[in-house]
Design a protein around this motif. Sequence first.
Motif, short mmCIF file in Angstrom:
data_model
loop_
_atom_site.label_atom_id
_atom_site.label_comp_id
_atom_site.label_asym_id
_atom_site.label_seq_id
_atom_site.Cartn_x
_atom_site.Cartn_y
_atom_site.Cartn_z
N ALA A 182 0.77 -1.15 0.16
CA ALA A 182 0.07 -0.04 0.15
C ALA A 182 0.75 1.19 0.06
CB ALA A 182 -0.78 -0.14 1.25
N PRO A 183 0.60 2.19 -1.08
CA PRO A 183 1.48 3.50 -0.98
C PRO A 183 1.39 4.21 0.31
CG PRO A 183 -0.37 3.69 -2.11
CD PRO A 183 -0.50 2.27 -1.88
N ALA A 184 2.64 4.83 0.66
CA ALA A 184 2.82 5.59 2.03
C ALA A 184 1.76 6.77 1.98
CB ALA A 184 3.96 5.93 2.35
N SER A 185 1.57 7.39 1.05
CA SER A 185 0.60 8.57 0.79
C SER A 185 0.30 8.57 -0.79
CB SER A 185 1.11 9.78 1.48
OG SER A 185 2.15 10.33 0.40
N SER A 186 -0.65 9.61 -0.92
CA SER A 186 -1.09 9.67 -2.15
C SER A 186 -0.22 10.74 -2.98
CB SER A 186 -2.49 10.74 -2.34
OG SER A 186 -2.40 11.84 -1.59
N GLY A 187 0.87 11.41 -2.18
CA GLY A 187 1.86 12.16 -2.74
C GLY A 187 2.88 11.48 -3.47
N THR A 188 3.07 10.40 -3.29
CA THR A 188 4.33 9.25 -3.97
C THR A 188 3.86 8.73 -5.27
OG1 THR A 188 3.44 7.54 -2.38
CG2 THR A 188 5.62 9.16 -1.87
N ALA A 189 2.79 9.37 -5.97
CA ALA A 189 2.69 8.76 -7.53
C ALA A 189 1.87 7.49 -7.36
CB ALA A 189 4.03 8.55 -8.30
N GLY A 190 1.26 7.05 -6.22
CA GLY A 190 0.61 5.86 -6.04
C GLY A 190 1.40 4.71 -6.22
N VAL A 191 2.76 4.76 -5.80
CA VAL A 191 3.52 3.46 -5.90
C VAL A 191 3.96 3.05 -4.46
CG1 VAL A 191 6.08 2.85 -6.88
CG2 VAL A 191 4.47 4.52 -7.89
N GLY A 192 3.67 2.03 -4.09
CA GLY A 192 3.97 1.55 -2.68
C GLY A 192 4.97 0.33 -3.14
N LEU A 193 6.08 0.12 -2.55
CA LEU A 193 7.18 -0.80 -2.76
C LEU A 193 7.91 -1.33 -1.67
CD1 LEU A 193 8.97 0.85 -5.72
CD2 LEU A 193 7.39 -0.96 -5.88
N ALA A 194 8.37 -2.65 -1.62
CA ALA A 194 9.01 -3.11 -0.40
C ALA A 194 10.16 -4.00 -1.10
CB ALA A 194 8.16 -4.24 0.45
N VAL A 195 11.20 -4.00 -0.20
CA VAL A 195 12.36 -4.86 -0.82
C VAL A 195 12.08 -6.12 -1.21
CG1 VAL A 195 14.19 -3.36 0.26
CG2 VAL A 195 13.30 -5.26 1.38
N PRO A 196 12.78 -6.78 -2.24
CA PRO A 196 12.52 -8.05 -2.52
C PRO A 196 12.89 -9.18 -1.56
CG PRO A 196 14.07 -6.97 -4.29
CD PRO A 196 13.90 -6.05 -2.94
N ALA A 197 12.13 -10.35 -1.68
CA ALA A 197 12.28 -11.08 -0.44
C ALA A 197 13.56 -11.70 -0.18
CB ALA A 197 11.30 -12.49 -0.92
N ASP A 198 14.47 -11.91 -1.06
CA ASP A 198 15.80 -12.40 -0.65
C ASP A 198 16.76 -11.22 -0.47
OD1 ASP A 198 15.93 -11.30 -3.47
OD2 ASP A 198 17.18 -13.18 -4.05
N PHE A 199 16.40 -9.91 0.01
CA PHE A 199 16.93 -8.90 -0.07
C PHE A 199 18.07 -9.16 1.04
CE2 PHE A 199 18.63 -4.59 1.28
CZ PHE A 199 18.81 -3.94 0.22
N GLN A 200 17.46 -9.47 2.21
CA GLN A 200 18.54 -9.70 3.59
C GLN A 200 19.42 -10.75 3.21
OE1 GLN A 200 15.44 -10.29 6.42
NE2 GLN A 200 15.65 -8.26 7.20
N ARG A 201 19.29 -11.77 2.60
CA ARG A 201 20.14 -12.78 2.02
C ARG A 201 21.32 -12.37 1.30
NH1 ARG A 201 21.30 -15.73 -2.04
NH2 ARG A 201 19.60 -15.00 -3.16
N GLN A 202 21.06 -11.46 0.25
CA GLN A 202 21.94 -10.89 -0.41
C GLN A 202 22.74 -10.05 -0.05
OE1 GLN A 202 21.14 -10.49 -4.90
NE2 GLN A 202 18.93 -10.72 -4.14
#
Length: 252
Positions: A14-34
């Motif tokens: 879910a996007p953090a706010s309407s001021g971020t172009a409707g883009v909500g993102l989280a890091v890839p699932a294997d980010f911590q491993r890499q």
Amino acid sequence: MPTPLALRGFRPVAPASSGTAGVGLAVPADFQRQLAHELKNHIASLQSASYLLSRHGNDLMAERERRWLATSDRSIEGMRRLVEQVEQLERALADADLGRRETVELRAWLNALGARGGVGEDGSAWTWEVAAEPSTRWSLPRQAADEAWLCLFANAARFAEPGTRPALRIRGRDGGLELEVENAGTGLSAEEAGRLGEPFFQGQNARGQGGAGLGISLALVLLTRCGGVVWHERPAADRTVFRSWIPAERVR
């Protein structure tokens, strides 16, 4: 032909706010491993250099010992930069005000930003082209542009062919500012270019050059969340262009 880059591996949220172009993102699932893998490589290098110095070092100013110390210095700097980029990425993914605009004097702002990104205090190592009056004032998402364009500057400075001058071009276009960063060098193969935007990916030309492969991912997150775009282009076999666009308007 310019190829638009896409974020690879990031998960929608879910996007953090309407001021971020409707883009909500989280890091890839294997980010911590890499991430752990990258840090372990640096730690292993430090451990090896420390062991060699403690067991076999005689004179810290001798050639052999200086090589071991240089290995330690590179690994320390590598870990510092990696942690810094992870912190930047975390902020970029969560900051609700990333698209907030500020007014800048275009030339002064670019000079200061370029100095931080390896362009040099006076831009003498680069070819500059600003297709607007240097004193022109623009309103733009400064935080996102500062960090994203800094990544593009730093990459161009790092991967440019020795003895060449990277080129920076900026112009107003389609309700925003378009920035091109071009350098001479081997660049990426077509297969490698298809992986741009994937966290921790580095092409063959980046091996041994430092970094962890987070710069383009970070730039993409920052620009995507403020409504911007990034393209990759190979206009010639020995030239590489990263072109980006951010929403911005001239302040009269």
